[in-house]
Design a protein around this motif. Structure first.
Motif, mmCIF file in Angstrom:
data_model
loop_
_atom_site.group_PDB
_atom_site.id
_atom_site.type_symbol
_atom_site.label_atom_id
_atom_site.label_comp_id
_atom_site.label_asym_id
_atom_site.label_seq_id
_atom_site.Cartn_x
_atom_site.Cartn_y
_atom_site.Cartn_z
ATOM 1 N N HIS A 58 0.434 20.816 50.517
ATOM 2 C CA HIS A 58 -0.187 19.762 49.717
ATOM 3 C C HIS A 58 0.550 19.567 48.389
ATOM 4 O O HIS A 58 0.703 18.429 47.925
ATOM 5 C CB HIS A 58 -1.676 20.050 49.505
ATOM 6 C CG HIS A 58 -2.472 19.783 50.739
ATOM 7 N ND1 HIS A 58 -3.001 18.553 51.034
ATOM 8 C CD2 HIS A 58 -2.804 20.588 51.771
ATOM 9 C CE1 HIS A 58 -3.626 18.600 52.192
ATOM 10 N NE2 HIS A 58 -3.526 19.839 52.660
ATOM 11 N N ALA A 59 1.033 20.637 47.796
ATOM 12 C CA ALA A 59 1.813 20.520 46.553
ATOM 13 C C ALA A 59 3.115 19.757 46.810
ATOM 14 O O ALA A 59 3.506 18.895 46.010
ATOM 15 C CB ALA A 59 2.099 21.906 45.980
ATOM 16 N N ALA A 60 3.772 20.051 47.919
ATOM 17 C CA ALA A 60 5.021 19.353 48.254
ATOM 18 C C ALA A 60 4.764 17.878 48.532
ATOM 19 O O ALA A 60 5.551 17.009 48.116
ATOM 20 C CB ALA A 60 5.673 20.020 49.465
ATOM 21 N N LEU A 61 3.668 17.564 49.196
ATOM 22 C CA LEU A 61 3.335 16.160 49.462
ATOM 23 C C LEU A 61 3.017 15.409 48.168
ATOM 24 O O LEU A 61 3.424 14.259 47.988
ATOM 25 C CB LEU A 61 2.154 16.065 50.437
ATOM 26 C CG LEU A 61 2.453 16.513 51.866
ATOM 27 C CD1 LEU A 61 1.167 16.562 52.684
ATOM 28 C CD2 LEU A 61 3.474 15.608 52.522
ATOM 29 N N THR A 62 2.315 16.069 47.258
ATOM 30 C CA THR A 62 2.008 15.459 45.958
ATOM 31 C C THR A 62 3.298 15.191 45.190
ATOM 32 O O THR A 62 3.480 14.110 44.613
ATOM 33 C CB THR A 62 1.065 16.366 45.146
ATOM 34 O OG1 THR A 62 -0.154 16.512 45.868
ATOM 35 C CG2 THR A 62 0.786 15.794 43.770
ATOM 36 N N GLN A 63 4.217 16.155 45.192
ATOM 37 C CA GLN A 63 5.508 15.974 44.519
ATOM 38 C C GLN A 63 6.288 14.838 45.164
ATOM 39 O O GLN A 63 6.901 14.021 44.478
ATOM 40 C CB GLN A 63 6.331 17.268 44.555
ATOM 41 C CG GLN A 63 7.690 17.150 43.882
ATOM 42 C CD GLN A 63 7.581 16.843 42.398
ATOM 43 O OE1 GLN A 63 6.822 17.492 41.690
ATOM 44 N NE2 GLN A 63 8.309 15.845 41.930
ATOM 45 N N SER A 64 6.235 14.754 46.465
ATOM 46 C CA SER A 64 6.927 13.696 47.180
ATOM 47 C C SER A 64 6.388 12.320 46.785
ATOM 48 O O SER A 64 7.152 11.381 46.567
ATOM 49 C CB SER A 64 6.788 13.909 48.684
ATOM 50 O OG SER A 64 7.408 12.873 49.396
ATOM 51 N N GLN A 65 5.077 12.208 46.683
ATOM 52 C CA GLN A 65 4.481 10.936 46.256
ATOM 53 C C GLN A 65 4.947 10.573 44.848
ATOM 54 O O GLN A 65 5.241 9.409 44.563
ATOM 55 C CB GLN A 65 2.950 11.027 46.286
ATOM 56 C CG GLN A 65 2.382 11.039 47.690
ATOM 57 C CD GLN A 65 0.874 11.283 47.713
ATOM 58 O OE1 GLN A 65 0.322 11.847 46.772
ATOM 59 N NE2 GLN A 65 0.231 10.869 48.782
ATOM 60 N N ALA A 70 8.401 7.192 41.314
ATOM 61 C CA ALA A 70 9.427 7.174 40.263
ATOM 62 C C ALA A 70 10.761 6.616 40.765
ATOM 63 O O ALA A 70 11.716 6.519 39.997
ATOM 64 C CB ALA A 70 9.626 8.580 39.704
ATOM 65 N N GLY A 71 10.832 6.270 42.036
ATOM 66 C CA GLY A 71 12.061 5.707 42.578
ATOM 67 C C GLY A 71 13.117 6.735 42.910
ATOM 68 O O GLY A 71 14.279 6.396 43.110
ATOM 69 N N ARG A 72 12.746 7.988 42.959
ATOM 70 C CA ARG A 72 13.706 9.046 43.307
ATOM 71 C C ARG A 72 13.750 9.175 44.830
ATOM 72 O O ARG A 72 13.120 10.040 45.419
ATOM 73 C CB ARG A 72 13.292 10.371 42.659
ATOM 74 C CG ARG A 72 13.401 10.366 41.147
ATOM 75 C CD ARG A 72 13.117 11.730 40.537
ATOM 76 N NE ARG A 72 11.756 12.192 40.785
ATOM 77 C CZ ARG A 72 10.738 12.026 39.944
ATOM 78 N NH1 ARG A 72 10.920 11.399 38.794
ATOM 79 N NH2 ARG A 72 9.537 12.485 40.244
ATOM 80 N N LEU A 73 14.506 8.274 45.437
ATOM 81 C CA LEU A 73 14.589 8.222 46.894
ATOM 82 C C LEU A 73 16.029 8.391 47.344
ATOM 83 O O LEU A 73 16.965 8.075 46.608
ATOM 84 C CB LEU A 73 14.064 6.877 47.404
ATOM 85 C CG LEU A 73 12.639 6.506 46.999
ATOM 86 C CD1 LEU A 73 12.337 5.074 47.391
ATOM 87 C CD2 LEU A 73 11.657 7.459 47.633
ATOM 88 N N THR A 74 16.216 8.859 48.549
ATOM 89 C CA THR A 74 17.530 8.951 49.161
ATOM 90 C C THR A 74 17.464 8.237 50.500
ATOM 91 O O THR A 74 16.584 8.511 51.315
ATOM 92 C CB THR A 74 17.940 10.425 49.379
ATOM 93 O OG1 THR A 74 17.892 11.105 48.123
ATOM 94 C CG2 THR A 74 19.325 10.517 49.962
ATOM 95 N N ASP A 75 18.365 7.330 50.709
ATOM 96 C CA ASP A 75 18.399 6.565 51.953
ATOM 97 C C ASP A 75 18.697 7.499 53.119
ATOM 98 O O ASP A 75 19.584 8.356 53.039
ATOM 99 C CB ASP A 75 19.479 5.484 51.855
ATOM 100 C CG ASP A 75 19.393 4.504 53.006
ATOM 101 O OD1 ASP A 75 19.875 4.852 54.103
ATOM 102 O OD2 ASP A 75 18.839 3.422 52.804
#
Length: 86
Positions: A58-65, A70-75
């Motif tokens: 759940h902590a990892a999913l929250t961080q992912s959200q 914040a736009g920190r995405l990798t294609d």
């Protein structure tokens, strides 16, 4: 040696069955001796996470959200390209 088949645990055997008219029906080949009694454990369709692992998930999913917002995405194509270059 084992005191009889009733004392043997077979951890690596998987047997599938279907419920028909309230009875378990099997159609699986086996090498177990005729008359062998087996214990069946119904699988929970959920998961097997303990409380610590569930909290970490759940902590990892929250961080992912947060990363997505914040736009920190990798294609994905970039990730695959990087993996294939190794």
């Amino acid at each position: 040696m084992f005191g009889g088949w009733s004392d043997v645990t077979l951890n690596s055997m998987t047997i599938k069955a279907r419920v028909r008219a309230g009875r378990l029906v099997f159609d699986e080949p086996t090498t177990l001796p005729e008359g062998t009694e087996v214990e069946l454990l119904a699988l929970d369709p959920g998961d097997w996470l303990d409380d610590t692992d569930r909290a970490a998930l759940h902590a990892a999913l929250t961080q992912s959200q947060s990363d997505v917002r914040a736009g920190r995405l990798t294609d994905a194509a970039d990730v695959l390209k990087q993996l294939r270059s190794r």
